[in-house]
Design a protein around this motif. Structure first.
Motif, PDB file in Angstrom:
ATOM      1  N   GLY A  42      35.354  31.225 -61.211  1.00  0.00           N
ATOM      2  CA  GLY A  42      34.233  30.821 -60.931  1.00  0.00           C
ATOM      3  C   GLY A  42      33.564  31.281 -61.937  1.00  0.00           C
ATOM      4  N   GLN A  43      32.300  32.424 -61.898  1.00  0.00           N
ATOM      5  CA  GLN A  43      31.844  32.184 -62.536  1.00  0.00           C
ATOM      6  C   GLN A  43      32.026  33.041 -63.539  1.00  0.00           C
ATOM      7  N   GLY A  44      33.122  33.314 -63.806  1.00  0.00           N
ATOM      8  CA  GLY A  44      33.460  34.680 -64.662  1.00  0.00           C
ATOM      9  C   GLY A  44      35.192  33.288 -65.764  1.00  0.00           C
ATOM     10  N   ASP A  59      18.382  24.793 -49.816  1.00  0.00           N
ATOM     11  CA  ASP A  59      19.124  25.671 -49.500  1.00  0.00           C
ATOM     12  C   ASP A  59      20.144  26.606 -50.524  1.00  0.00           C
ATOM     13  N   TRP A  60      18.952  26.586 -51.327  1.00  0.00           N
ATOM     14  CA  TRP A  60      19.901  26.480 -52.280  1.00  0.00           C
ATOM     15  C   TRP A  60      19.768  28.289 -52.021  1.00  0.00           C
ATOM     16  N   TRP A  61      21.255  28.813 -52.224  1.00  0.00           N
ATOM     17  CA  TRP A  61      21.812  30.523 -52.118  1.00  0.00           C
ATOM     18  C   TRP A  61      20.504  31.450 -52.904  1.00  0.00           C
ATOM     19  N   ALA A  62      19.668  31.556 -53.878  1.00  0.00           N
ATOM     20  CA  ALA A  62      18.904  32.478 -53.815  1.00  0.00           C
ATOM     21  C   ALA A  62      17.598  31.947 -53.851  1.00  0.00           C
ATOM     22  N   THR A  91      22.534  36.951 -66.357  1.00  0.00           N
ATOM     23  CA  THR A  91      23.295  35.346 -67.168  1.00  0.00           C
ATOM     24  C   THR A  91      23.862  34.868 -65.641  1.00  0.00           C
ATOM     25  N   GLU A  92      23.633  33.662 -65.089  1.00  0.00           N
ATOM     26  CA  GLU A  92      24.112  33.250 -64.174  1.00  0.00           C
ATOM     27  C   GLU A  92      25.622  32.788 -63.607  1.00  0.00           C
ATOM     28  N   ALA A  93      26.108  32.248 -64.635  1.00  0.00           N
ATOM     29  CA  ALA A  93      27.524  31.667 -65.163  1.00  0.00           C
ATOM     30  C   ALA A  93      28.277  31.935 -66.100  1.00  0.00           C
ATOM     31  N   TYR A  94      29.293  32.439 -66.771  1.00  0.00           N
ATOM     32  CA  TYR A  94      30.066  32.297 -68.063  1.00  0.00           C
ATOM     33  C   TYR A  94      29.981  30.126 -68.629  1.00  0.00           C
ATOM     34  N   TYR A  95      29.980  29.889 -68.022  1.00  0.00           N
ATOM     35  CA  TYR A  95      30.485  28.342 -68.228  1.00  0.00           C
ATOM     36  C   TYR A  95      28.557  28.135 -68.457  1.00  0.00           C
ATOM     37  N   ARG A  96      27.770  28.570 -67.791  1.00  0.00           N
ATOM     38  CA  ARG A  96      26.792  27.580 -68.703  1.00  0.00           C
ATOM     39  C   ARG A  96      25.687  28.615 -69.340  1.00  0.00           C
ATOM     40  N   PRO A  97      26.358  28.442 -70.480  1.00  0.00           N
ATOM     41  CA  PRO A  97      25.287  28.991 -71.923  1.00  0.00           C
ATOM     42  C   PRO A  97      24.175  29.067 -72.035  1.00  0.00           C
TER      43      PRO A  97
END
Ligand code: GLY
Ligand code: GLY
Length: 370
Positions: free
Chosen positions: A211-213, A47-50, A335-341
């Protein structure tokens, strides 16, 4: 009219996707690690969104080339996704991303009846997420009062369902949702917030969340791109001018911001100066969205949006394009998410999808799925 560079990129794109498809042998790609895709359905769930983007690439290419290898592989992806539907484990609002690009595309290209029913099944699940007090479709299952900006792409599935069945319910829910997003997530300067939080019981708006920013007040560029494309598509289906006005405002902001960094968007337009992190997926989504927006405008108003899309595509391909056939992933720098380097500036499957869609839009033979 197709210019040489579009034709050349498309030829390389088709060649590379064909090679990736051979290597994948039915797996579902997302991010290539050490140069090669693994199976994201196993790693992040059915069920992963992508999970629909690879199917979307394959349908776009089958539609454009008539090569059976792409149709056969796309059907394998759609069948794999069935498991997410019947397990119903973490199905949330991303059913639009998942099934517009697979079942709906399949139905659009071949008229397949089971694919049509699968598309309607997914649309019904999305319609069932409507909060009648707040006039929104809830995004995620663990936060019954949250709405995220990406939802503007997913609601296009509801417009499709109404257009197919003649039942206006789906479209009306989508339009109510779009009005709520317009009110609580689109800012006067054309930037957007990522998450709006509501009281799920009363429907009262509480606050915007990060969120991802970078933060609740920042401007996550992929969210901006989803809003640009999503409001343009909402205007295409509704012809309500309020949505066109928003799409243009969000587009103008995106274009201005990209001009500050040589036409490649930062992952967040209001990020601290260091480290400087780009997100090419935002650029490719916005490029496809800008072309979609231009197609909805009178001829005299199209040029700035088309030209901005072309500049973004050419800048990104020039710096991050990977045409090596021996490696997976075409557009790096996502870049997937800012909090996920760990996911800073990597190839993301949706950057490739929207690159392909944008090239086909420029050529004039894209499948219009949103
Ligand atoms: N829909 C999630 C994302 O854009 O990353
Ligand atoms: N929206 C899924 C993610 O965090 O990438």
């Amino acid at each position: 009219m197709t210019t040489d560079w579009v034709a050349q990129y498309l030829e390389q794109f088709i060649k590379k996707v064909a090679r990736e498809n051979d290597r994948l042998a039915g797996k579902t790609p997302y991010i290539p690690y050490d140069g090669f895709y693994s199976d994201v359905m196993i790693e992040r769930g059915y069920d992963w969104w992508a999970n629909g983007f690879w199917g979307g690439i394959l349908w776009q290419l089958f539609n454009a080339t008539d090569q059976d290898q792409f149709r056969e592989a796309a059907i394998i992806q759609e069948k794999r996704l069935d498991r997410a539907l019947y397990e119903f484990k973490d199905i949330h609002h991303d059913v639009g991303f998942m099934w517009l690009l697979t079942a709906v595309a399949h139905y659009q290209v071949t008229g397949d009846e089971q694919a049509y029913r699968t598309g309607l099944h997914a649309a019904s699940l999305l319609a069932g997420r409507f909060n009648i007090e707040g006039n929104f479709l809830v995004s995620w299952n663990d936060h019954p009062g949250w709405v995220i900006i990406d939802s503007m792409m997913n609601i296009q599935l509801l417009y499709w369902a109404s257009e197919q069945t003649g039942d206006p319910r789906f479209a009306k829910l989508a339009t109510r949702h779009a009005q709520t997003v317009a009110k609580y997530l689109v800012r006067p300067d054309g930037s957007v917030g990522h998450i709006a939080s509501f009281n799920p019981d009363t429907g009262a708006f509480l606050t915007q969340l990060a969120g991802q920013g970078v933060s609740a007040e920042s401007a996550w560029s992929r969210g901006n791109a989803w809003a640009l494309y999503g409001f343009a598509a909402t205007y295409r289906h509704t012809r309500q001018l309020e949505f066109l006005t928003i799409a243009k405002r969000v587009a103008d902001y995106f274009i201005q911001q990209c001009q500050l960094t040589n036409d490649i968007p930062l992952a967040d337009f209001r990020a601290p100066k260091v480290p400087q992190i780009f997100d090419t997926s935002a650029g490719m989504i916005a490029a496809a969205g800008l072309l979609a927006l231009a197609e909805l405008l009178p001829k005299s108003q199209q040029a700035p949006y088309r030209q901005a899309a072309i500049k973004i595509i050419q800048a990104i391909v020039g710096r991050y394009g990977n045409w090596q056939l021996t490696e997976d992933g075409i557009i790096g720098g996502g870049t997937e998410a800012y909090y996920r380097p760990a996911t800073y500036e990597v190839p993301l499957i949706y950057a490739d999808y929207f690159f392909g869609e944008a090239l086909l839009r420029l050529k004039g033979n894209a499948l219009i799925l949103w």
